[in-house]
Design a protein around this motif. Sequence first.
Motif, PDB file in Angstrom:
ATOM      1  N   TYR A   1      43.590  40.270  49.963  1.00 44.09           N
ATOM      2  CA  TYR A   1      44.192  40.247  51.294  1.00 44.09           C
ATOM      3  C   TYR A   1      45.269  39.176  51.368  1.00 44.09           C
ATOM      4  O   TYR A   1      45.095  38.054  50.871  1.00 44.09           O
ATOM      5  N   ALA A   2      46.379  39.556  51.989  1.00 44.77           N
ATOM      6  CA  ALA A   2      47.498  38.632  52.141  1.00 44.77           C
ATOM      7  C   ALA A   2      47.067  37.417  52.948  1.00 44.77           C
ATOM      8  O   ALA A   2      46.396  37.538  53.978  1.00 44.77           O
ATOM      9  N   GLY A   3      47.431  36.227  52.440  1.00 44.38           N
ATOM     10  CA  GLY A   3      47.126  34.991  53.140  1.00 44.38           C
ATOM     11  C   GLY A   3      45.709  34.507  52.961  1.00 44.38           C
ATOM     12  O   GLY A   3      45.310  33.535  53.620  1.00 44.38           O
ATOM     13  N   GLU A   4      44.924  35.115  52.088  1.00 44.59           N
ATOM     14  CA  GLU A   4      43.522  34.733  51.940  1.00 44.59           C
ATOM     15  C   GLU A   4      43.154  34.536  50.468  1.00 44.59           C
ATOM     16  O   GLU A   4      43.846  35.008  49.565  1.00 44.59           O
ATOM     17  N   ASN A   5      42.023  33.824  50.258  1.00 47.11           N
ATOM     18  CA  ASN A   5      41.392  33.772  48.942  1.00 47.11           C
ATOM     19  C   ASN A   5      40.577  35.047  48.748  1.00 47.11           C
ATOM     20  O   ASN A   5      39.856  35.470  49.660  1.00 47.11           O
ATOM     21  N   SER A   6      40.705  35.633  47.566  1.00 43.62           N
ATOM     22  CA  SER A   6      39.998  36.887  47.302  1.00 43.62           C
ATOM     23  C   SER A   6      39.379  36.850  45.911  1.00 43.62           C
ATOM     24  O   SER A   6      39.815  36.093  45.033  1.00 43.62           O
ATOM     25  N   LEU A   7      38.371  37.664  45.718  1.00 46.97           N
ATOM     26  CA  LEU A   7      37.747  37.839  44.409  1.00 46.97           C
ATOM     27  C   LEU A   7      38.233  39.155  43.804  1.00 46.97           C
ATOM     28  O   LEU A   7      38.157  40.210  44.446  1.00 46.97           O
ATOM     29  N   ILE A   8      38.747  39.051  42.583  1.00 45.19           N
ATOM     30  CA  ILE A   8      39.210  40.247  41.865  1.00 45.19           C
ATOM     31  C   ILE A   8      38.155  40.608  40.826  1.00 45.19           C
ATOM     32  O   ILE A   8      37.827  39.807  39.952  1.00 45.19           O
ATOM     33  N   TYR A   9      37.626  41.812  40.926  1.00 44.70           N
ATOM     34  CA  TYR A   9      36.595  42.288  40.003  1.00 44.70           C
ATOM     35  C   TYR A   9      37.260  43.201  38.961  1.00 44.70           C
ATOM     36  O   TYR A   9      37.862  44.219  39.316  1.00 44.70           O
ATOM     37  N   VAL A  10      37.144  42.800  37.690  1.00 43.33           N
ATOM     38  CA  VAL A  10      37.764  43.566  36.600  1.00 43.33           C
ATOM     39  C   VAL A  10      36.686  43.924  35.586  1.00 43.33           C
ATOM     40  O   VAL A  10      35.971  43.045  35.090  1.00 43.33           O
ATOM     41  N   THR A  11      36.575  45.207  35.275  1.00 38.93           N
ATOM     42  CA  THR A  11      35.639  45.657  34.244  1.00 38.93           C
ATOM     43  C   THR A  11      36.423  45.946  32.969  1.00 38.93           C
ATOM     44  O   THR A  11      37.294  46.822  32.947  1.00 38.93           O
ATOM     45  N   TYR A  12      36.115  45.176  31.917  1.00 42.61           N
ATOM     46  CA  TYR A  12      36.781  45.345  30.622  1.00 42.61           C
ATOM     47  C   TYR A  12      35.888  46.170  29.697  1.00 42.61           C
ATOM     48  O   TYR A  12      34.686  45.914  29.588  1.00 42.61           O
ATOM     49  N   LYS A  13      36.506  47.133  29.015  1.00 41.09           N
ATOM     50  CA  LYS A  13      35.771  47.975  28.064  1.00 41.09           C
ATOM     51  C   LYS A  13      36.364  47.798  26.669  1.00 41.09           C
ATOM     52  O   LYS A  13      37.590  47.827  26.494  1.00 41.09           O
ATOM     53  N   ASN A  14      35.491  47.597  25.677  1.00 40.26           N
ATOM     54  CA  ASN A  14      35.926  47.518  24.277  1.00 40.26           C
ATOM     55  C   ASN A  14      36.153  48.941  23.769  1.00 40.26           C
ATOM     56  O   ASN A  14      35.206  49.691  23.543  1.00 40.26           O
TER      57      ASN A  14
ATOM     58  N   PHE B   1      50.637  35.636  43.834  1.00 43.03           N
ATOM     59  CA  PHE B   1      49.270  35.213  43.548  1.00 43.03           C
ATOM     60  C   PHE B   1      49.272  33.781  43.015  1.00 43.03           C
ATOM     61  O   PHE B   1      50.236  33.320  42.398  1.00 43.03           O
ATOM     62  N   SER B   2      48.157  33.101  43.231  1.00 44.01           N
ATOM     63  CA  SER B   2      47.920  31.797  42.620  1.00 44.01           C
ATOM     64  C   SER B   2      46.425  31.678  42.370  1.00 44.01           C
ATOM     65  O   SER B   2      45.619  32.350  43.020  1.00 44.01           O
ATOM     66  N   SER B   3      46.069  30.827  41.389  1.00 45.66           N
ATOM     67  CA  SER B   3      44.649  30.699  41.067  1.00 45.66           C
ATOM     68  C   SER B   3      44.398  29.411  40.308  1.00 45.66           C
ATOM     69  O   SER B   3      45.239  28.969  39.514  1.00 45.66           O
TER      70      SER B   3
ATOM     71  N   VAL C   1      41.419  34.410  43.319  1.00 48.39           N
ATOM     72  CA  VAL C   1      42.860  34.249  43.492  1.00 48.39           C
ATOM     73  C   VAL C   1      43.177  34.081  44.971  1.00 48.39           C
ATOM     74  O   VAL C   1      42.374  34.417  45.857  1.00 48.39           O
ATOM     75  N   LYS C   2      44.355  33.551  45.241  1.00 49.25           N
ATOM     76  CA  LYS C   2      44.861  33.458  46.607  1.00 49.25           C
ATOM     77  C   LYS C   2      46.173  34.216  46.672  1.00 49.25           C
ATOM     78  O   LYS C   2      47.015  34.101  45.776  1.00 49.25           O
ATOM     79  N   VAL C   3      46.330  34.987  47.749  1.00 51.41           N
ATOM     80  CA  VAL C   3      47.541  35.771  47.947  1.00 51.41           C
ATOM     81  C   VAL C   3      48.335  35.128  49.078  1.00 51.41           C
ATOM     82  O   VAL C   3      47.777  34.806  50.137  1.00 51.41           O
ATOM     83  N   SER C   4      49.623  34.920  48.870  1.00 55.33           N
ATOM     84  CA  SER C   4      50.451  34.300  49.909  1.00 55.33           C
ATOM     85  C   SER C   4      50.528  35.205  51.133  1.00 55.33           C
ATOM     86  O   SER C   4      50.414  36.431  51.029  1.00 55.33           O
ATOM     87  N   SER C   5      50.729  34.574  52.286  1.00 54.94           N
ATOM     88  CA  SER C   5      50.714  35.326  53.547  1.00 54.94           C
ATOM     89  C   SER C   5      51.898  36.267  53.681  1.00 54.94           C
ATOM     90  O   SER C   5      51.836  37.248  54.429  1.00 54.94           O
ATOM     91  N   ASP C   6      52.989  35.969  52.965  1.00 50.53           N
ATOM     92  CA  ASP C   6      54.167  36.836  53.076  1.00 50.53           C
ATOM     93  C   ASP C   6      54.219  37.884  51.964  1.00 50.53           C
ATOM     94  O   ASP C   6      55.269  38.464  51.699  1.00 50.53           O
TER      95      ASP C   6
ATOM     96  N   VAL D   1      46.955  44.825  47.293  1.00 47.72           N
ATOM     97  CA  VAL D   1      47.099  43.798  48.331  1.00 47.72           C
ATOM     98  C   VAL D   1      47.222  44.486  49.688  1.00 47.72           C
ATOM     99  O   VAL D   1      48.093  45.349  49.887  1.00 47.72           O
ATOM    100  N   GLN D   2      46.343  44.079  50.602  1.00 45.78           N
ATOM    101  CA  GLN D   2      46.330  44.639  51.951  1.00 45.78           C
ATOM    102  C   GLN D   2      46.538  43.521  52.968  1.00 45.78           C
ATOM    103  O   GLN D   2      46.572  42.336  52.620  1.00 45.78           O
ATOM    104  N   ASN D   3      46.684  43.913  54.252  1.00 47.56           N
ATOM    105  CA  ASN D   3      46.804  42.912  55.313  1.00 47.56           C
ATOM    106  C   ASN D   3      45.565  42.038  55.331  1.00 47.56           C
ATOM    107  O   ASN D   3      44.486  42.447  54.881  1.00 47.56           O
ATOM    108  N   ASP D   4      45.719  40.829  55.935  1.00 43.64           N
ATOM    109  CA  ASP D   4      44.582  39.910  55.930  1.00 43.64           C
ATOM    110  C   ASP D   4      43.412  40.531  56.672  1.00 43.64           C
ATOM    111  O   ASP D   4      43.569  41.392  57.542  1.00 43.64           O
ATOM    112  N   SER D   5      42.234  40.088  56.349  1.00 44.12           N
ATOM    113  CA  SER D   5      41.004  40.719  56.844  1.00 44.12           C
ATOM    114  C   SER D   5      40.866  40.611  58.354  1.00 44.12           C
ATOM    115  O   SER D   5      40.353  41.527  59.005  1.00 44.12           O
TER     116      SER D   5
END
Length: 429
Positions: free
Chosen positions: A300-313, A332-334, A356-361, A394-398
């Motif tokens: 979400y824009a302007g918020e801290n978020s958790l990104i879930y990634v499933t990696y497969k070998n 993004f920043s982290s 990660v954190k997504v900037s508000s703009d 990335v979506q609007n803030d919650s």
Amino acid sequence: MKTGKGLIFLLLILATCIAAPAAAGDKYYTNGPDISAAIEGTNELSPGTDTTIVIYVENRGLIDLKLVETTDITPDYLPTTAKGLTATLKSGISPVTVKSDPQIVGDIPEGYYKPTQFSINIPQDAKEGDYELMLQVDYEYMYKTDQTGTDAISYRFKKVSKDIPVLIKIKPSVQLEISDVDTSGLYAGGEGYISMNITNSGSDTGKETAIYINPVGKNPVTPIENSIYVGEFKPGDEINARFKVSVSSDADPSQTYPIEVYAGYKNYEEMSSQTATTSIGVGFTGKISFESVGEPSVAYAGENSLIYVTYKNTGDATAYQAEGRISVVDPFSSDDDNVYLGDLAPGESAQGIYKVKVSSDATIKQYALDSEIRYNDAENNNYVSDTVKVIVDVQNDSNTTIIIAGIIIALVIIAAAGFMISHRKKNSE
């Protein structure tokens, strides 16, 4: 006076004729050419080699008797000359393979010799010992003349085909017999070992023996350790040899690639020697690779978020102690871009969670972030995978989302209430 001078001149001419006898001819008695052959230099040959030998073809023919007759015509050809000689080398009862066609040697007069060359192969499994090659020589010689009168002569030629033994000696040697080649730990883009059993199937004891490997042609397999030291290597001895190699990441795992194996050693004469090369085929599995599976993560824009990634070998080998890392870029920043995934066998998956954190703009859209996997192989070598794309939506803030959802719900409720009131009024009328 003139008559006396003429008489003297005639007497001088007559004296000259008496002093110069009529031209005499030669007649020869001989058994014809006598052809022999011998190898130039040493006749000792090593198993497992292609070489060229030079054979000297010699004419030892002799004239036993020569008669000079005033009535005979001297022939144009000597009966001891081998004319138009060709030489054909045959293997005989030896293990040698002759690769050359018959050679044209030409005329060989008595007392002369001419060289001729033959390409041969001595197989790697040739046993030491003395052998006879056969040199077949074909030629003709003038064996008889027929004279007609004092001014004509005709010749008769005889064709001869003769086999001449040519002695060779196959030297004792170390010969490599390779079995049980194992490349099961090799995969494209990694390092591993080629192991094999090597037996000395020859008849010589190799001293200070070392075994070497060498890739053939444009080969994706590159030795990291291309030699091992064996020392004394007796006939019948067997060793297990391991060579560390690397395989290029773009190598085709569906192919098998040639590697030459050979040994250097000191032979029975204390001379440095080398065995013939033996080729083996080296195969390997595909490279270790990963992909991101599952639905895109939502941030979400302007918020801290958790990104879930499933990696497969998706590769053909196990990745040990795997760690994921994501590269964040604007918006993004982290401070937490690494996750531990553990061991991943082929086909297995593990989930990584990045904060990660997504900037508000930030623009509301889907982003593709780069990530990579750092892992070890079975030999504890460390690698970094190719880039794995991670899709983040990335979506609007919650809070905005909740407000919009509340407004929508309120509008739905108001609309429903209005519908019910309108419906009741109609019923009351």
